[in-house]
Design an enzyme around this catalytic site. Structure first.
Site, PDB file in Angstrom:
ATOM      1  N   LYS A  26       7.608   8.006 -63.024  1.00 29.08           N
ATOM      2  CA  LYS A  26       6.434   8.389 -63.428  1.00 29.08           C
ATOM      3  C   LYS A  26       6.075   8.447 -64.947  1.00 29.08           C
ATOM      4  O   LYS A  26       5.086   8.060 -65.323  1.00 29.08           O
ATOM      5  CB  LYS A  26       6.448  10.199 -63.277  1.00 29.08           C
ATOM      6  CG  LYS A  26       5.261  11.077 -63.426  1.00 29.08           C
ATOM      7  CD  LYS A  26       5.379  12.608 -63.432  1.00 29.08           C
ATOM      8  CE  LYS A  26       5.545  12.991 -62.218  1.00 29.08           C
ATOM      9  NZ  LYS A  26       4.173  13.459 -61.590  1.00 29.08           N
ATOM     10  N   ARG A  96       7.096  18.143 -65.922  1.00 25.80           N
ATOM     11  CA  ARG A  96       7.443  17.545 -64.491  1.00 25.80           C
ATOM     12  C   ARG A  96       8.563  16.649 -64.804  1.00 25.80           C
ATOM     13  O   ARG A  96       8.823  15.939 -65.570  1.00 25.80           O
ATOM     14  CB  ARG A  96       6.351  16.636 -63.869  1.00 25.80           C
ATOM     15  CG  ARG A  96       5.106  17.496 -63.888  1.00 25.80           C
ATOM     16  CD  ARG A  96       3.943  16.281 -63.351  1.00 25.80           C
ATOM     17  NE  ARG A  96       2.883  17.072 -62.763  1.00 25.80           N
ATOM     18  CZ  ARG A  96       1.514  17.364 -63.433  1.00 25.80           C
ATOM     19  NH1 ARG A  96       1.487  17.099 -64.566  1.00 25.80           N
ATOM     20  NH2 ARG A  96       0.532  18.020 -62.712  1.00 25.80           N
ATOM     21  N   GLY A 105       8.549  16.337 -54.140  1.00 25.85           N
ATOM     22  CA  GLY A 105       8.860  17.852 -53.935  1.00 25.85           C
ATOM     23  C   GLY A 105      10.085  18.483 -54.156  1.00 25.85           C
ATOM     24  O   GLY A 105      10.233  19.530 -53.880  1.00 25.85           O
ATOM     25  N   MET A 107      12.148  18.388 -56.868  1.00 24.33           N
ATOM     26  CA  MET A 107      12.440  18.940 -58.115  1.00 24.33           C
ATOM     27  C   MET A 107      11.374  19.858 -58.554  1.00 24.33           C
ATOM     28  O   MET A 107      10.153  19.924 -57.901  1.00 24.33           O
ATOM     29  CB  MET A 107      13.081  17.893 -58.961  1.00 24.33           C
ATOM     30  CG  MET A 107      14.210  17.253 -58.791  1.00 24.33           C
ATOM     31  SD  MET A 107      14.838  16.078 -59.850  1.00 24.33           S
ATOM     32  CE  MET A 107      13.524  14.795 -59.590  1.00 24.33           C
ATOM     33  N   ARG A 352       1.796   5.055 -58.850  1.00 25.46           N
ATOM     34  CA  ARG A 352       2.809   4.441 -58.377  1.00 25.46           C
ATOM     35  C   ARG A 352       2.739   3.621 -57.085  1.00 25.46           C
ATOM     36  O   ARG A 352       1.708   3.664 -56.518  1.00 25.46           O
ATOM     37  CB  ARG A 352       3.938   5.572 -58.008  1.00 25.46           C
ATOM     38  CG  ARG A 352       3.684   6.582 -57.048  1.00 25.46           C
ATOM     39  CD  ARG A 352       4.503   7.618 -56.935  1.00 25.46           C
ATOM     40  NE  ARG A 352       3.987   8.577 -55.967  1.00 25.46           N
ATOM     41  CZ  ARG A 352       4.469   9.861 -55.746  1.00 25.46           C
ATOM     42  NH1 ARG A 352       5.600  10.108 -56.247  1.00 25.46           N
ATOM     43  NH2 ARG A 352       3.879  10.768 -54.834  1.00 25.46           N
ATOM     44  N   HIS A 468       3.225  17.583 -47.303  1.00 21.12           N
ATOM     45  CA  HIS A 468       4.876  17.241 -47.395  1.00 21.12           C
ATOM     46  C   HIS A 468       5.365  16.414 -46.033  1.00 21.12           C
ATOM     47  O   HIS A 468       5.999  15.560 -46.291  1.00 21.12           O
ATOM     48  CB  HIS A 468       5.543  18.260 -47.646  1.00 21.12           C
ATOM     49  CG  HIS A 468       7.227  18.314 -47.696  1.00 21.12           C
ATOM     50  ND1 HIS A 468       7.726  18.420 -46.626  1.00 21.12           N
ATOM     51  CD2 HIS A 468       7.935  17.844 -48.699  1.00 21.12           C
ATOM     52  CE1 HIS A 468       9.071  18.044 -46.838  1.00 21.12           C
ATOM     53  NE2 HIS A 468       9.219  17.974 -48.096  1.00 21.12           N
ATOM     54  N   SER A 777      33.603 -14.692 -35.481  1.00 14.97           N
ATOM     55  CA  SER A 777      32.527 -13.596 -35.240  1.00 14.97           C
ATOM     56  C   SER A 777      33.123 -12.239 -35.842  1.00 14.97           C
ATOM     57  O   SER A 777      34.083 -11.831 -35.253  1.00 14.97           O
ATOM     58  CB  SER A 777      32.025 -13.488 -33.916  1.00 14.97           C
ATOM     59  OG  SER A 777      30.813 -12.344 -34.091  1.00 14.97           O
ATOM     60  N   CYS A 844      28.923  -9.810 -35.393  1.00 11.27           N
ATOM     61  CA  CYS A 844      28.263  -9.172 -34.020  1.00 11.27           C
ATOM     62  C   CYS A 844      28.548  -7.606 -34.266  1.00 11.27           C
ATOM     63  O   CYS A 844      28.150  -7.025 -32.997  1.00 11.27           O
ATOM     64  CB  CYS A 844      28.861  -9.722 -32.865  1.00 11.27           C
ATOM     65  SG  CYS A 844      30.919  -9.714 -32.832  1.00 11.27           S
ATOM     66  N   TYR A 864      25.097 -17.093 -39.210  1.00  9.64           N
ATOM     67  CA  TYR A 864      24.248 -16.061 -38.405  1.00  9.64           C
ATOM     68  C   TYR A 864      24.581 -14.843 -38.610  1.00  9.64           C
ATOM     69  O   TYR A 864      26.120 -14.416 -38.738  1.00  9.64           O
ATOM     70  CB  TYR A 864      23.948 -16.652 -37.298  1.00  9.64           C
ATOM     71  CG  TYR A 864      25.315 -16.313 -36.159  1.00  9.64           C
ATOM     72  CD1 TYR A 864      25.229 -15.097 -35.491  1.00  9.64           C
ATOM     73  CD2 TYR A 864      26.329 -17.413 -36.039  1.00  9.64           C
ATOM     74  CE1 TYR A 864      26.472 -14.957 -34.554  1.00  9.64           C
ATOM     75  CE2 TYR A 864      27.308 -17.272 -35.253  1.00  9.64           C
ATOM     76  CZ  TYR A 864      27.409 -15.929 -34.640  1.00  9.64           C
ATOM     77  OH  TYR A 864      28.471 -15.939 -33.687  1.00  9.64           O
TER      78      TYR A 864
END
Lengths: 894, 894
Positions: A26, A96, A105, A107, A352, A468, A777, A844, A864
């Site tokens: 903020k 704030r 919400g 804090m 934001r 909220h 793997s 895996c 992979y």
């Protein structure tokens, strides 16, 4: 001297958007908005370092903090042309919180700070509105009393309700200035009564009290819970932002609102949001009044009677559009704005990056890349892979009958069915017992987040798209319908009633977060079609990634889904899953109960054709791709009948006496089956089992090839290897079977024989194992169990304690423990590759579909990852992001 | 060119005693004896490398082996003045195995080789004894037929028995030359009949057949079993020794015998052994004839009527004494000799370090050090620490009543009671089921060794002190009584009878291997007094060692035994062992069943005084020494009642309904308790448990100090740490308890807080854990379980398969797996010490009493090992040897 305080206002600032770590999101963005010339009420930010110091020094501040705050406050006074505590021209402040990551919400916030019995008169005079001034004062006493002084807000609400009842008022707007004066007096008396001292009149005391309350709220229970769920370290701390108040409740030419620069549900490029005329910002977020649309278009879509901002305040709306354009082109991302209109002037209070659904996230990045605002690589980097999953889960079958009982706002997309619960604790409890529940609430509050996390979906009867419930549900990927006002919820009776239908706790409902519909009973779901933006982004991701993505699948259905999702082979086929079908389990049990090798071979001979058919089906689907097949892994007792009925059934078919089976079961029982006679240990004891499986694999591969299909590449994987010698005993047996089958059929296929690395010892001895094994793997489930010495089945007893105490930042079975398990993986990779340069490496375990773990695997150089079918796109995107990051890509968080 | 063959004979040799790896023990020592001028029949050794090549090349020999054997054979012919296969002056050969380590009786031997229908006539003429020649020929046919051709020896024995019955003979000596001629013919016919071809007459065929048979016997089942038990790698291979025959059966001036240069049971310095006049060597070892004493003194002690060698052949006896003196001073160790006297001339056939009892080993090295033959360090290095244990085990209480039913030879010291079994397989089976058995046999053979290993003691009715049973039992440390001739054993009826008493399978007997007594029933045993040689050697060991030795003990009794054995503190006190006493378990169960922290605290309050008393007792015994106390470790369900009776008892005492207990038990049940809610995880969930234990520890320590005792040094050990954070949460709680108790009592003691390292993750993260922990103790039991992924409780199902397949060289729960577990330990040591230079390091797993593991711990630089009380001296000696080795000491096997 450390700078603890950063000023902003009047077109310039000491901070900027890059300083989120120090100033919080903020604070950094308030500074940035000043720097780019947007109208921001002047203020200053106390840094997150003060928060850290505050907790390290037993709630004491750095010595020179006061000395830095004083001039910063003076600088606000100059810009605002007002003085803090001055009875004539009082400066009022908002205080704030604002951490590095958004914690909506969680804090504390204090508004209208600086009001007391004297300054309230000044405000009345300045604003020319005594009622407004007194309303602001009572709001301040209530908020400050609750947040800073710890006087429960119910006291204040009760006093207000009493007064309204006494006077016969039903709405707050009916209260006149004198009413508010009486409320203010009653509030002050209540504070005196509860605390034994009067409400503080000194404005500096007020300010420092509020600052301490905000810092203190960093460690409140709900903030800690939120951080745990969202993996935010406590060490980050929060900043405190102190700003000159602007008022959205100064009359009909004032307003307050929130806006998204694009639709956070769909990603469509239009100004999306809500506002309230003559209200303070908290009124919108709290969902107490149902807000109005910003645009005419939106109002028409909603069928709302209340005027849109575009219609009600066209000039200011024009300023807002200009600000939106400026912010999006500056930040190059969809923004979530908060603004206040005070007497016709627009003030920006926050910007934001906006939270968005996965669907919106996709559309936004694809659109922005098309608009030239960002590159394709940036688009790939921007989408949270974990959020993708919500796109891939089933949605309601459009053909299915729906008994719609209520309609609300489409607050978070996706569909879900579950039993109704009316309480967050019940939701958490039921979910812990494996039940699927939908949490139904009038509105949600931060106390509910654990229950929301536990529920499969959320329905509220009050609140808008930015309530909220809506914000949190979107963040969690839970479907949510908000503001379904026709639902009458009786939490005491544990029922909800809609148009005469009573739905009790435990009844099943279905919600569709994409349409806002709530339905009675369970509705059939279908697989969503994955095309459009999704396909475009996946294409970009595939261009960027280095690692291949395979799937963990045993059935043709799973394999087909995975291949449709882009799987490039199978990374784990758990052959034992093929043993449980009713017609097979009897033969498997015969095999286990056999007295000798001959008996086992006879039973295995019955299983062979079935297993061969399984592999044939898989190989057809994965034609031309590698298919890793793990030979039998679990201990044999898992296959034996447990109930008397099963025992009898087995006896009837096989002629083996139930007592004999029971005795054998007892003999096979294990204290710690996870560490027992399983994996390759079975292969050592009963080589005929693996030989049968190998034969089934090779015969199936040749069958597919003979049918003219592209032969698959079987990768035969021996589980639970701890020593090279185990592998050296088993591999030649498999090779011998291959040679025999190839000779019988006069044809051959390429294949590999490799091993799981799932024991610490295997990781340590990877060098010598790799001399024999052609691939590794990583079985990170078992590797995590053994490295940590924690059984996944039993961890539930202390997992909460461990998360709560910060021992686990995350459940290590969800995301790889890089420090412990990860070091073993790294050792195994290094030693394995040193012994065999072309050693094929994959993973895996369940971690193969966790984005953080995928990134780690990329950093290790694995070839992979393999994961469950629905997570294949998640892994593709995560692999792309990992590759872009390791190329020194756009995101520096690697 | 590789030399495959090494000659020896006539005062010189190509090999020497250092070449055991290449020539085997027998071959190297035959060469050495030639080199130092002792009379050895000429011969040559085919190296162990040939054995290796033989198995690597599918039973084919190196190409040039034949070319090297031919001149070696020629050289024997020259020295022996005889020719191989010559009808006039035939050279006869012995063909014997001989590996690097002694494997008595495990492999094959062929004597009298070179006899055929022609050469037997030459031997008759040369020896002037046709009966002897034919007897030798029939022995050769029988031995060669059995060993090389695979014709079962029972065929030959039956033919001989038939002939004796036909002629009415009872003794072999009654057979005349013609009888032997008929036997020879019958034997040859039998070979033809069984094999379909005649007994080979070509002497070269005979020799190569015998060589192949010896090499082949390296891999026979009993040799493999023996190697597994004695940890001899298969890769060592055997050599083959081919020597000119000398005959101990050429009449009354010929003899054969075995001798030890000191008494192998007691270590006394005297010539000890047995011989037989007019016999071949195998007759002594096989125990078929009861042998005569070597010395007059021994004959008198035995009360034997047969003349000693000293009396019967005084001149040759003098030569033997001279050889013995020469060998002991040359080898500087007690020797085990084999000799043959042929017509009044002494020939040495073998010398090697003699097997001995632990008691003898001690006396021999202490005596030799006193004699100046070896140094004190050499004395310390010479004694096998594992063998020490047999000295420390209970012996029969001299006061206890003994119902002696039979007497035999005191073949291997120690005492044991167990159920009688008559078969080695039964013994192995019973032992596997946890029963203690005494194996009773007429005589033992190599096939029996597994059963002997499984039995607690061995009794034979035939055979001497050097019989198979005696030699093997001493090696294994099993008590043994041999040659108890009054026992009539009926293996079919499974009984033995002695003086009218019938003892059946399953009846309990006791044997005392130090006296040769066999007793009916179980006899009370006592702890032997450990003094004399033992004390002296331990003193030398203590001077040499670097590591401290502690004990694992919970009770005052165990602790006292351990301190008497030289323990320097407690390395592991398992507090949960204190919870099972009947008066405590109820309080423990109350604690587990408590609904909340308050309830748990109340129950713990009852346990506190008892636990405090436990610690007080231990601290008194270990006054001034460190005592490591492990806080509660096992999962709570281990303490809950299992039977209905227990449930009811708990209900009666506590008023908790049995159903409630049962429900709680089910809730606490775990799939894998080893990886469950235990160790520090309990401490995290229920901190009050550890707090109570810490209080008990500190109060007890202060109580001992207050009584004027030297305060102990409590080392509080937190089990199952996987992360630093766990430790950081628990340590301050313990420190807080300490501070409180110290403040209450106005006094304090030194203490440490540390952790077990028993999980792979703890080893990997040792660096950060050591920043908080003041000591590490390696819990190698659990570390082995998790590193290998093997539950010790369940390993039995495949352990045999794993040993048999060479996957485990040794059970990793007995001796540390250096490659896997060991690497983790090494990492933990390096990282721990890097973080905290003075980090105290120890081991408290069962491995702490295993000599090889102790050596490994020394090489890691641990500060101490901890083991069970009876193994404390073993560990002291092993630690000394490790220190001497790492100083570049006398033994190069580090």
């Amino acid at each position: 001297m450390t700078a603890w305080v950063y000023n902003f206002g009047d077109g310039s600032a000491e901070g900027n958007a890059e300083m989120k770590t120090l100033l919080g999101g903020k604070g950094a963005n308030l500074a940035e908005m000043c720097n780019i010339g947007l109208p921001v009420p002047p203020g200053f930010t106390i840094t997150t370092e003060v928060c850290t110091a505050f907790y390290e020094n037993d709630h004491a501040y750095p010595d020179d903090l006061h000395d830095q705050v004083a001039p910063a406050l003076a600088s606000i006074e100059i810009i605002a042309n007002a003085e803090f505590g001055d009875p004539e021209k009082p400066l009022l402040l908002s205080v704030r919180s604002g951490g590095r990551a958004s914690m909506p919400g969680m804090m504390d916030t204090v508004l209208n700070l600086g009001l007391n019995d004297e300054t309230v008169e000044g405000l009345a005079k300045l604003s020319g509105d005594r009622r407004f001034a007194l309303d602001s004062y009572r709001r301040f006493i209530q908020m400050y009393g609750d947040v800073v002084l710890g006087v429960d807000h119910y006291y204040f609400e009760d006093l207000l309700a009493e007064h309204k009842e006494l006077k016969g008022y039903s709405l707050d707007t009916e209260l006149a200035a004198d009413d508010w004066q009486q409320i203010v007096d009653a509030y002050k008396n209540k504070v005196q009564e509860v605390l034994g001292f009067p409400f503080p009149q000194g404005v500096n005391d007020q300010m420092w009290g509020a600052i301490s309350a905000v810092f203190g709220s960093w460690m409140n229970d709900r903030a800690q819970t939120y951080r745990r769920i969202h993996h935010i370290p406590a060490s980050w701390g929060t900043a405190v932002n102190i700003q000159a108040m602007v008022f959205g409740n100064m009359g009909e030419d004032s307003a307050t609102g929130v806006a998204f620069t694009r639709d956070p549900s769909t990603g469509e490029r239009l100004l999306f949001g809500e506002y309230l005329i003559n209200a303070q910002g908290e009124d919108v977020v709290a969902g107490i009044r149902t807000p109005q649309s910003l645009t005419k278009h939106a109002r028409e879509m909603n069928g709302s009677a209340l005027p849109s901002m575009e219609e009600a305040m066209p000039d200011v709306f024009g300023d807002l559009i200009a600000a939106y354009e400026k912010l999006e082109s500056h930040y190059r991302d969809m923004q979530d704005l908060e603004f206040t209109v005070q007497k016709g002037k627009l003030w920006m209070l926050q910007t934001r990056a906006g939270k968005r659904t996965a669907k919106a996230a996709l559309k936004i990045v694809v659109d922005m890349a098309a608009e030239g605002l960002i590159t394709q690589e940036e688009a790939v980097m921007r989408v949270d892979p974990a959020a993708l999953e919500q796109l891939l889960h089933p949605m309601l079958d459009p053909e299915a009958e729906r008994k719609v009982i209520a309609r609300g706002l489409p607050a978070s997309p996706g569909a879900a069915s579950g039993e109704v619960v009316f309480d967050a604790e019940d939701a958490a409890h039921a979910a812990a017992n494996g039940r699927k529940v939908v949490l139904v609430r009038t509105e949600t509050s931060p106390e509910d987040i654990q229950g929301m996390h536990a529920a499969v979906g959320i329905v509220t009867s009050r609140g808008g798209m930015t309530s909220h419930a809506a914000v949190v549900a979107r963040g969690m990927g839970r479907p949510c319908v908000s503001g379904a006002g026709m639902l009458r919820i009786d939490t005491k009776m544990r029922t909800m009633t809609v148009a005469g239908t009573v739905i009790s706790e435990g009844d099943v409902i279905t919600l569709d977060g994409a349409t806002g519909e709530v339905m009675l009973g369970e509705v059939v779901t279908i697989q969503p079609e994955v095309t459009g933006d999704f396909g475009i982004l996946m294409g970009w991701a595939d261009k960027a990634r280095r690692m291949r993505v395979r799937t963990n699948a045993e059935t043709p259905e799973e394999s087909q889904v995975a291949r449709d999702f882009g799987a490039e082979g199978i990374g784990l086929c758990r052959t034992e899953h093929m043993f449980f079908a009713p017609e097979r389990i009897v033969a498997v049990r015969e095999m286990i109960l056999a007295q000798d090798t001959e008996g086992r071979r006879a039973a295995l001979h019955k299983i062979l054709p079935m297993q061969r058919q399984d592999f044939t089906d898989l190989f057809r689907i994965m034609s031309g791709l590698p298919v890793t097949i793990r030979l039998l892994d679990p201990p044999l007792h898992e296959f034996l009948p447990k109930t008397d009925a099963d025992l009898k059934a087995l006896a009837d078919v096989t002629g083996i006496h139930p007592e004999a089976v029971r005795r054998r079961s007892i003999l096979l029982e294990e204290s710690n089956p996870m560490l027992g006679h399983r994996g390759c240990r079975l292969g050592i004891s009963y080589p005929e089992i693996y030989e049968m499986q190998a034969r089934a694999i090779f015969e199936a591969a040749l069958a597919v090839k003979a049918d003219g299909g592209e032969a698959p590449i079987p990768e035969i994987m021996i589980p639970l290897i701890a020593t090279r010698r185990e592998f050296d005993i088993l591999k030649p047996k498999i090779v011998a079977v291959a040679d025999t089958v190839f000779a019988e059929r006069g044809d051959r296929v390429d294949y590999k024989v490799g091993t799981m690395i799932e024991l610490p010892r295997a990781a340590l001895r990877a060098g010598e194992i790799a001399e024999s094994a052609e691939f590794f793997s990583f079985g990170t489930n078992d590797l995590t169990q053994t490295t940590y010495g924690i059984s996944r089945d039993d961890a539930g007893a202390f997992l909460d304690d461990y998360l709560h105490n910060g021992i686990f930042e995350q459940d290590p079975f969800v995301s790889i423990d890089k420090e412990g398990v990860g070091e073993l993986m790294q050792l195994a990779v290094e030693r394995g590759r040193a012994a065999r340069e072309d050693l094929k490496l994959g993973i895996c375990g369940e971690h193969g579909g966790d984005p953080a773990s995928v990134r780690f695997c990329d950093s290790l150089g694995l070839d992979y990852v393999s994961c469950s079918p629905y997570r294949v796109p998640v892994a593709r995107l995560a692999a792309a992001q990992a590759a872009l990051q390791s190329d020194g890509g756009t995101d520096g968080t690697a």
